[in-house]
Design a protein around this motif. Structure first.
Motif, PDB file in Angstrom:
ATOM      1  N   ALA A  96       2.210 -12.699   8.440  1.00  0.00           N
ATOM      2  CA  ALA A  96       3.499 -12.677   9.126  1.00  0.00           C
ATOM      3  C   ALA A  96       4.650 -12.697   8.130  1.00  0.00           C
ATOM      4  O   ALA A  96       5.651 -12.000   8.302  1.00  0.00           O
ATOM      5  CB  ALA A  96       3.602 -13.866  10.080  1.00  0.00           C
ATOM      6  N   ASP A  97       4.527 -13.486   7.079  1.00  0.00           N
ATOM      7  CA  ASP A  97       5.608 -13.585   6.103  1.00  0.00           C
ATOM      8  C   ASP A  97       5.779 -12.255   5.362  1.00  0.00           C
ATOM      9  O   ASP A  97       6.898 -11.818   5.100  1.00  0.00           O
ATOM     10  CB  ASP A  97       5.306 -14.712   5.119  1.00  0.00           C
ATOM     11  N   ILE A  98       4.660 -11.610   5.051  1.00  0.00           N
ATOM     12  CA  ILE A  98       4.713 -10.320   4.343  1.00  0.00           C
ATOM     13  C   ILE A  98       5.351  -9.250   5.225  1.00  0.00           C
ATOM     14  O   ILE A  98       6.128  -8.411   4.753  1.00  0.00           O
ATOM     15  CB  ILE A  98       3.303  -9.890   3.909  1.00  0.00           C
ATOM     16  N   THR A  99       5.032  -9.273   6.515  1.00  0.00           N
ATOM     17  CA  THR A  99       5.516  -8.242   7.434  1.00  0.00           C
ATOM     18  C   THR A  99       6.831  -8.611   8.107  1.00  0.00           C
ATOM     19  O   THR A  99       7.255  -7.948   9.051  1.00  0.00           O
ATOM     20  CB  THR A  99       4.459  -7.974   8.520  1.00  0.00           C
ATOM     21  N   HIS A 100       7.470  -9.683   7.630  1.00  0.00           N
ATOM     22  CA  HIS A 100       8.770 -10.112   8.179  1.00  0.00           C
ATOM     23  C   HIS A 100       8.675 -10.466   9.660  1.00  0.00           C
ATOM     24  O   HIS A 100       9.433  -9.983  10.487  1.00  0.00           O
ATOM     25  CB  HIS A 100       9.832  -9.035   7.945  1.00  0.00           C
ATOM     26  N   HIS A 101       7.702 -11.299   9.961  1.00  0.00           N
ATOM     27  CA  HIS A 101       7.521 -11.840  11.298  1.00  0.00           C
ATOM     28  C   HIS A 101       7.567 -13.363  11.230  1.00  0.00           C
ATOM     29  O   HIS A 101       7.520 -13.949  10.146  1.00  0.00           O
ATOM     30  CB  HIS A 101       6.168 -11.413  11.886  1.00  0.00           C
ATOM     31  N   ILE A 102       7.635 -13.970  12.381  1.00  0.00           N
ATOM     32  CA  ILE A 102       7.484 -15.418  12.490  1.00  0.00           C
ATOM     33  C   ILE A 102       6.383 -15.719  13.498  1.00  0.00           C
ATOM     34  O   ILE A 102       6.096 -14.908  14.385  1.00  0.00           O
ATOM     35  CB  ILE A 102       8.793 -16.120  12.924  1.00  0.00           C
ATOM     36  N   MET A 103       5.748 -16.864  13.315  1.00  0.00           N
ATOM     37  CA  MET A 103       4.750 -17.337  14.272  1.00  0.00           C
ATOM     38  C   MET A 103       5.404 -18.383  15.162  1.00  0.00           C
ATOM     39  O   MET A 103       6.059 -19.306  14.671  1.00  0.00           O
ATOM     40  CB  MET A 103       3.554 -17.962  13.555  1.00  0.00           C
ATOM     41  N   VAL A 104       5.217 -18.229  16.464  1.00  0.00           N
ATOM     42  CA  VAL A 104       5.761 -19.169  17.435  1.00  0.00           C
ATOM     43  C   VAL A 104       4.622 -19.656  18.324  1.00  0.00           C
ATOM     44  O   VAL A 104       3.795 -18.865  18.773  1.00  0.00           O
ATOM     45  CB  VAL A 104       6.856 -18.504  18.302  1.00  0.00           C
TER      46      VAL A 104
END
Length: 443
Positions: A96-104
């Motif tokens: 997620a960090d590499i792909t510019h996402h966040i986990m919720v």
């Protein structure tokens, strides 16, 4: 001419920018009642229909009040999801960090309890209320990757303008429900979110697989806790000559003596050491054990129970339950999606349904009787004598009341069972009139 929803998926995989533009046209056309370049995907179109029916404003970014810090911490402590956070982080955060996402991670009510990942994306999420303690239930903020999977009980990816509320159209969400592996109860949703430009079609399978790993870890924890209780209870049960069983605090059975094994017993909400009557067991006495209860089954005959009243509550979008009341008391049991479907169908058909009838009602295939019999066996373990078989039915003298949503189209929105789909077409009273009427109705 509108094309198949699969065209949207193919277009998205090839050119996300073009897909976002097309979906914006699809959304505007659909909400205005005009033909668009494509049809929305079924899961999205059905969600949009629920939003229009429920009065969610597509042009207004409504935000429910945030939970305060103390309430967030309380919910975190009470949530079984806290036990699987390491699984979720390991499976999702690095990518997620590499792909510019966040986990919720949200609870079963759609409240955001944990949020981690790319710092720039976290700041961007704050801009439209995607923050800790926020309510992202579908009925509050429209179609999204938290609320929609909670309603339909399966993984959903919501890309760009597939979000119902216009201000969320710069975002992409991919969420999967996490259910209690013991009974199928929804306990939360895990979601990967970020700017729509960073969306990847494989995200859906990725998030779903991590959610299933989390459920497997919860199953392992449950079995390990039963093993510990079984070790504690073994010397106690060895000294008992009658029928007895050791159950955990939720009623799941660790060990039995003098009787067939039961997966679970329905315990009252408040359990002391007085004698009580339990479904399928009769009169019992209970004693505390470390991590659970010792239940001794009495050989005494119970006093007549009096009239039985059964209430099936389907009025809430994500939680369903059955409550049984008779002369000996009242108890409730929260239902899994499949058991909810089966009991609703039996409430519709008071004269009873065979295994083949229920297989046709649930799967559209009367040959799937083995699956139906297995599920009905599990249902009868906690409903006991208030559910008869050959055919499966509620007792003729029982009062059965079903609490339904105000609109029949909101009936069990996760369900694809043909018998349930037929009830969504006609108002409930008309559909019930086709069989023996349900005794009571409440909306």
């Amino acid at each position: 001419m509108a094309h198949s929803p699969s065209d949207v998926a193919r277009l998205t995989a090839v050119d996300t920018a073009r897909a976002a533009r097309v979906l914006d046209e699809v959304r505007d056309a659909t909400l205005s009642g005009q033909p668009g370049p494509l049809d929305p995907r079924p899961v999205i179109g059905e969600s949009w229909t629920r939003m229009l029916r429920g009065g969610v404003d597509p042009d207004h970014d409504f935000r429910a009040g945030l939970l305060d810090h103390e309430e967030i911490e309380r919910r975190r402590r009470d949530s079984p999801l806290r036990h699987v956070l390491p699984v979720l982080r390991q499976g999702l955060l690095s990518v997620a960090d590499i792909t510019h996402h966040i986990m919720v991670v949200a609870d079963g009510e759609g409240r955001l309890l944990w949020r981690e990942g790319s710092r720039p994306v976290l700041r961007r999420a704050d801009g439209f209320g995607f923050e800790l303690g926020a309510d992202w239930g579908e009925n509050v903020v429209g179609t999204n990757g938290i609320g929609t999977p909670a309603v339909v009980r399966r993984p959903v990816q919501v890309f760009a303008a597939e979000h119902f509320v216009r201000t969320h159209a710069t975002w992409t969400c991919t969420g999967a429900p996490i259910t209690d592996p013991r009974d199928g109860r929804l306990i939360g949703v895990v979601d990967i979110s970020g700017p729509w430009e960073s969306m990847h079609p494989s995200s859906l399978a990725w998030v779903d697989s991590v959610a299933k790993l989390a459920e497997a870890r919860l199953r392992e924890r449950h079995l390990a806790s039963l093993d510990r209780l079984r070790s504690v209870a073994a010397p106690v049960l060895a000294r008992i000559t009658g029928r007895a069983l050791a159950v955990d605090r939720d009623g799941w059975t660790a060990a039995v003596t003098g009787m067939p094994h039961l997966d679970r017993v329905a315990l009252p909400a408040v359990l002391g050491t007085d004698r009580i009557r339990l479904p399928s067991l009769g009169l019992c006495s209970v004693e505390p054990l470390p991590g659970g209860w010792l239940v001794r089954v009495s050989d005494e005959r119970c006093a007549p129970r009096g009239a039985t009243r059964i209430e099936l509550d389907l009025g809430q979008p994500r939680r369903w339950s059955v409550t049984v009341a008779d002369g000996a008391g009242t108890w409730s049991h929260e239902l899994s999606p499949r058991h909810t479907e089966l009991l609703y169908l039996l409430a519709l058909h008071r004269t009873g349904r065979s295994a083949a009838d229920l297989a046709d009602d649930v799967f559209g295939d009367p040959g799937r009787t083995v699956t139906v019999r297995a599920e009905m066996s599990r249902v009868r373990r906690y409903l006991g004598s208030v559910l008869e078989h050959r055919p499966y039915r509620f007792p003729e003298d029982a009062e059965v009341q079903v609490v339904l949503p105000e609109n029949p189209l909101d009936l069990l929105p996760h369900s694809t069972a043909p018998g349930v789909l037929r009830s969504r077409v006609l108002p409930p009273r008309e559909s019930w009139a086709q069989s023996r009427p349900i005794t009571g109705y409440s909306a």
